[in-house]
Structure formats: structure tokens, C-alpha cells
Design a protein around this motif. Structure first.
Motif, PDB file in Angstrom:
ATOM      1  N   GLY A   1       0.808  -1.221   0.000  1.00 54.86           N
ATOM      2  CA  GLY A   1       0.000   0.000   0.000  1.00 54.86           C
ATOM      3  C   GLY A   1       0.838   1.266   0.000  1.00 54.86           C
ATOM      4  O   GLY A   1       0.338   2.333  -0.329  1.00 54.86           O
ATOM      5  N   ASP A   2       2.123   1.165   0.364  1.00 56.35           N
ATOM      6  CA  ASP A   2       3.018   2.320   0.314  1.00 56.35           C
ATOM      7  C   ASP A   2       3.350   2.663  -1.133  1.00 56.35           C
ATOM      8  O   ASP A   2       3.258   1.825  -2.024  1.00 56.35           O
ATOM      9  N   VAL A   3       3.747   3.903  -1.340  1.00 56.30           N
ATOM     10  CA  VAL A   3       4.241   4.324  -2.651  1.00 56.30           C
ATOM     11  C   VAL A   3       5.736   4.583  -2.513  1.00 56.30           C
ATOM     12  O   VAL A   3       6.178   5.217  -1.563  1.00 56.30           O
ATOM     13  N   ILE A   4       6.486   4.074  -3.478  1.00 57.92           N
ATOM     14  CA  ILE A   4       7.938   4.193  -3.483  1.00 57.92           C
ATOM     15  C   ILE A   4       8.363   5.168  -4.571  1.00 57.92           C
ATOM     16  O   ILE A   4       7.872   5.103  -5.700  1.00 57.92           O
ATOM     17  N   GLU A   5       9.264   6.076  -4.221  1.00 53.73           N
ATOM     18  CA  GLU A   5       9.870   6.980  -5.197  1.00 53.73           C
ATOM     19  C   GLU A   5      11.207   6.378  -5.589  1.00 53.73           C
ATOM     20  O   GLU A   5      12.031   6.060  -4.738  1.00 53.73           O
ATOM     21  N   ILE A   6      11.407   6.194  -6.885  1.00 59.94           N
ATOM     22  CA  ILE A   6      12.654   5.630  -7.398  1.00 59.94           C
ATOM     23  C   ILE A   6      13.366   6.743  -8.152  1.00 59.94           C
ATOM     24  O   ILE A   6      12.802   7.344  -9.071  1.00 59.94           O
ATOM     25  N   ILE A   7      14.595   7.018  -7.747  1.00 61.10           N
ATOM     26  CA  ILE A   7      15.365   8.106  -8.351  1.00 61.10           C
ATOM     27  C   ILE A   7      16.524   7.498  -9.125  1.00 61.10           C
ATOM     28  O   ILE A   7      17.419   6.887  -8.549  1.00 61.10           O
ATOM     29  N   ARG A   8      16.462   7.647 -10.451  1.00 63.36           N
ATOM     30  CA  ARG A   8      17.467   7.060 -11.339  1.00 63.36           C
ATOM     31  C   ARG A   8      18.305   8.153 -11.985  1.00 63.36           C
ATOM     32  O   ARG A   8      17.835   9.279 -12.186  1.00 63.36           O
ATOM     33  N   ASP A   9      19.515   7.793 -12.354  1.00 62.02           N
ATOM     34  CA  ASP A   9      20.329   8.692 -13.168  1.00 62.02           C
ATOM     35  C   ASP A   9      19.731   8.721 -14.564  1.00 62.02           C
ATOM     36  O   ASP A   9      19.210   7.715 -15.049  1.00 62.02           O
ATOM     37  N   SER A  10      19.796   9.879 -15.214  1.00 61.84           N
ATOM     38  CA  SER A  10      19.221  10.044 -16.544  1.00 61.84           C
ATOM     39  C   SER A  10      20.174  10.854 -17.410  1.00 61.84           C
ATOM     40  O   SER A  10      20.780  11.816 -16.944  1.00 61.84           O
ATOM     41  N   ARG A  11      20.274  10.460 -18.634  1.00 62.22           N
ATOM     42  CA  ARG A  11      21.135  11.213 -19.566  1.00 62.22           C
ATOM     43  C   ARG A  11      20.555  12.577 -19.907  1.00 62.22           C
ATOM     44  O   ARG A  11      21.278  13.522 -20.151  1.00 62.22           O
ATOM     45  N   THR A  12      19.234  12.667 -19.949  1.00 63.90           N
ATOM     46  CA  THR A  12      18.606  13.907 -20.396  1.00 63.90           C
ATOM     47  C   THR A  12      18.240  14.867 -19.270  1.00 63.90           C
ATOM     48  O   THR A  12      18.272  16.069 -19.460  1.00 63.90           O
ATOM     49  N   THR A  13      17.870  14.340 -18.109  1.00 64.99           N
ATOM     50  CA  THR A  13      17.432  15.224 -17.025  1.00 64.99           C
ATOM     51  C   THR A  13      18.304  15.115 -15.784  1.00 64.99           C
ATOM     52  O   THR A  13      17.942  15.617 -14.733  1.00 64.99           O
ATOM     53  N   ASP A  14      19.435  14.461 -15.883  1.00 59.56           N
ATOM     54  CA  ASP A  14      20.358  14.237 -14.783  1.00 59.56           C
ATOM     55  C   ASP A  14      19.801  13.201 -13.811  1.00 59.56           C
ATOM     56  O   ASP A  14      20.430  12.201 -13.536  1.00 59.56           O
ATOM     57  N   ARG A  15      18.607  13.443 -13.248  1.00 59.81           N
ATOM     58  CA  ARG A  15      17.968  12.488 -12.342  1.00 59.81           C
ATOM     59  C   ARG A  15      16.476  12.434 -12.667  1.00 59.81           C
ATOM     60  O   ARG A  15      15.839  13.463 -12.826  1.00 59.81           O
ATOM     61  N   ALA A  16      15.952  11.226 -12.765  1.00 58.36           N
ATOM     62  CA  ALA A  16      14.540  11.032 -13.088  1.00 58.36           C
ATOM     63  C   ALA A  16      13.837  10.337 -11.933  1.00 58.36           C
ATOM     64  O   ALA A  16      14.364   9.391 -11.355  1.00 58.36           O
TER      65      ALA A  16
END
Length: 75
Positions: A52-67
Motif C-alpha cells: 500500500g506504500d508508494v515508493i519513489e525511485i530516483i534514477r540517473d538520466s542522460r537527459t534530465t540528470d535524475r529522473a
């Protein structure tokens, strides 16, 4: 045993607080159940994550630095 969540290729996973979650859902005009799902058994999830929790996943991105992406924890 190896802690998969600490591997360099696994992006950051954090449980989203309710106040922040409300802002995200309002921004995208969606309900919690409309989010993509992630199983509670996924080894990358934080130990405190529950169904039931929501998880935020922060990835490295080539276009936006972090997605940022969001997933609903399911059984």
C-alpha cells in the motif's frame, strides 16, 4: 548474504510521505492505484516499505540528470 539494495546499479528507493504523495497524485491527476506496481518481495525495496506504500525511485538520466518514478507496493 549480499544486500542487493546497496548495489551501485540499483537506483534509490524511498517510501513517499502522504503529504508529498498527495501533491504527486494531484499533479498527474491520478489515483494511487493508477501507479505502476512493485512487489513487496522486490529486494531493492527499503525494509520499512509495506503493501500500500508508494515508493519513489530516483534514477540517473542522460537527459534530465535524475529522473523520478513512483510505484505502488503490492503483495
Amino acid at each position: 548474504m549480499v544486500d542487493v539494495s546497496q548495489h551501485e546499479l540499483v537506483p534509490e528507493h524511498e517510501v513517499v510521505e502522504d503529504a508529498t504523495l498527495d501533491e504527486v497524485l494531484d499533479e498527474y491527476d491520478i489515483k494511487r492505484t493508477d501507479l505502476p506496481k512493485i512487489k513487496r518481495s522486490d529486494p531493492a525495496l527499503p525494509d520499512e516499505a509495506t503493501v500500500g506504500d508508494v515508493i519513489e525511485i530516483i534514477r540517473d538520466s542522460r537527459t534530465t540528470d535524475r529522473a523520478k518514478t513512483y510505484r505502488l507496493v503490492v503483495d
